[in-house]
Enzyme design. Structure first.
Site, mmCIF file in Angstrom:
data_model
loop_
_atom_site.group_PDB
_atom_site.id
_atom_site.type_symbol
_atom_site.label_atom_id
_atom_site.label_comp_id
_atom_site.label_asym_id
_atom_site.label_seq_id
_atom_site.Cartn_x
_atom_site.Cartn_y
_atom_site.Cartn_z
ATOM 1 N N GLU B 24 7.810 -1.404 -6.809
ATOM 2 C CA GLU B 24 6.971 -1.589 -5.627
ATOM 3 C C GLU B 24 5.503 -1.614 -6.037
ATOM 4 O O GLU B 24 5.095 -0.940 -6.978
ATOM 5 C CB GLU B 24 7.204 -0.460 -4.619
ATOM 6 C CG GLU B 24 8.619 -0.432 -4.087
ATOM 7 C CD GLU B 24 8.751 0.227 -2.728
ATOM 8 O OE1 GLU B 24 7.725 0.618 -2.134
ATOM 9 O OE2 GLU B 24 9.884 0.328 -2.256
ATOM 10 N N HIS B 85 2.417 -3.169 1.018
ATOM 11 C CA HIS B 85 3.275 -2.807 -0.102
ATOM 12 C C HIS B 85 4.509 -3.687 -0.088
ATOM 13 O O HIS B 85 4.759 -4.409 0.878
ATOM 14 C CB HIS B 85 3.611 -1.314 -0.104
ATOM 15 C CG HIS B 85 4.609 -0.845 0.916
ATOM 16 N ND1 HIS B 85 4.316 -0.756 2.252
ATOM 17 C CD2 HIS B 85 5.892 -0.423 0.791
ATOM 18 C CE1 HIS B 85 5.362 -0.289 2.905
ATOM 19 N NE2 HIS B 85 6.348 -0.086 2.038
ATOM 20 N N HIS B 87 8.743 -4.393 -0.708
ATOM 21 C CA HIS B 87 10.109 -3.886 -0.742
ATOM 22 C C HIS B 87 10.879 -4.821 -1.669
ATOM 23 O O HIS B 87 11.329 -5.886 -1.246
ATOM 24 C CB HIS B 87 10.719 -3.875 0.660
ATOM 25 C CG HIS B 87 10.279 -2.733 1.527
ATOM 26 N ND1 HIS B 87 10.741 -2.523 2.805
ATOM 27 C CD2 HIS B 87 9.414 -1.717 1.267
ATOM 28 C CE1 HIS B 87 10.183 -1.428 3.307
ATOM 29 N NE2 HIS B 87 9.363 -0.927 2.394
ATOM 30 N N ASP B 98 8.968 5.162 5.209
ATOM 31 C CA ASP B 98 7.674 4.586 5.611
ATOM 32 C C ASP B 98 7.150 5.283 6.867
ATOM 33 O O ASP B 98 5.971 5.635 6.961
ATOM 34 C CB ASP B 98 7.820 3.088 5.897
ATOM 35 C CG ASP B 98 8.018 2.264 4.636
ATOM 36 O OD1 ASP B 98 7.456 2.615 3.594
ATOM 37 O OD2 ASP B 98 8.739 1.245 4.718
#
Lengths: 102, 143
Positions: B24, B85, B87, B98
């Site tokens: 990530e 960000h 996944h 999250d």
């Protein structure tokens, strides 16, 4: 009085003020006064009676975890700052947050 | 409130997150909030400091990163709008993890990076009562 700097996303709950003044002889008392003055903040800072694990509080440049935590004493004019730790991740794992040690 | 981003900034985010795959990656979004939209003006990559062995499904920044970029945003008269960000090989949908680490009034841009290629970017915002994320409309505009 001491000051607390509020993180940007939570300024909606302090009338868009970045810095607010509160009373308190300890950091815990100052945060209690903060959430008494601005009650909508509380659910985002606390889980029950404990600070959420991604909520960091700094006294000057020092993380209060390395002081006496919420029991750390305050002097008039001290500056606190609330800093969230940003974390995220995809579904499928239940591990706790774990920051790399510097 | 829709989230507006230029094709160039979106491409820059995609490039960053393709570079970090299969781990990530992420960074901050600086911008401006107006009546009609939250506009991303700048994206700033930030190092993933989660344990290396867990970075394939976890991302974290240090409080010092937040402090530095919030100061920069305040000095420049911009808003710290949110963060992005990835996944890796998973849907661009917020996880419970999250949500537990999220704040309201903050834009969360999540990108699905499938087999090393950015496939989809979705915008989310945490509901004020912390119960769930709501999807936000994204407007990707020409540069």
């Amino acid at each position: 009085m001491v000051t607390i700097r509020i993180p940007s996303p939570l300024r909606a709950y302090t009338g868009e003020q970045a810095v607010v003044e509160v009373d308190g002889a300890t950091i815990g008392a100052a945060l209690e006064d903060l959430t008494a003055r601005y009650p909508e903040l509380r659910q985002h800072l606390y889980e029950g009676q404990e600070l959420r694990n991604f909520v960091n509080v700094f006294l000057g440049e020092e993380d209060i975890r390395f002081l006496d935590g919420l029991d750390t004493g305050l002097d008039a004019g001290d500056s606190l700052r609330i800093i969230p730790s940003i974390a995220g991740g995809r579904a499928g794992c239940e591990s706790a947050p774990s920051l790399r040690q510097e | 409130m829709p989230v507006r981003i230029t094709q160039e900034l979106q491409a820059r985010i995609f490039h960053h997150l393709e570079q970090t795959w299969p781990n990530e990656g992420g960074g901050f979004l600086l911008g401006e909030v107006a009546q009609d939209a939250a506009t991303v003006c700048e994206c700033i990559a930030v190092e993933n400091v989660f344990d290396a062995a867990e970075q394939y499904h976890r991302y974290a920044m240090t409080p010092q990163d937040w402090m530095r970029l919030e100061d920069e945003a305040d000095q420049r008269g911009l808003d710290l709008l949110g963060y992005y960000h990835s996944h890796p090989d998973s849907p661009a949908i917020p996880s419970d993890y999250d949500r537990e680490h999220a704040l309201p009034n903050f834009v969360y841009l999540i990108t699905r990076v499938q087999a090393g290629a950015a496939r989809e970017m979705l915008a989310w915002r945490l509901r004020t009562n912390r119960s769930r994320f709501d999807s936000e409309k994204m407007e990707v505009v020409s540069d």
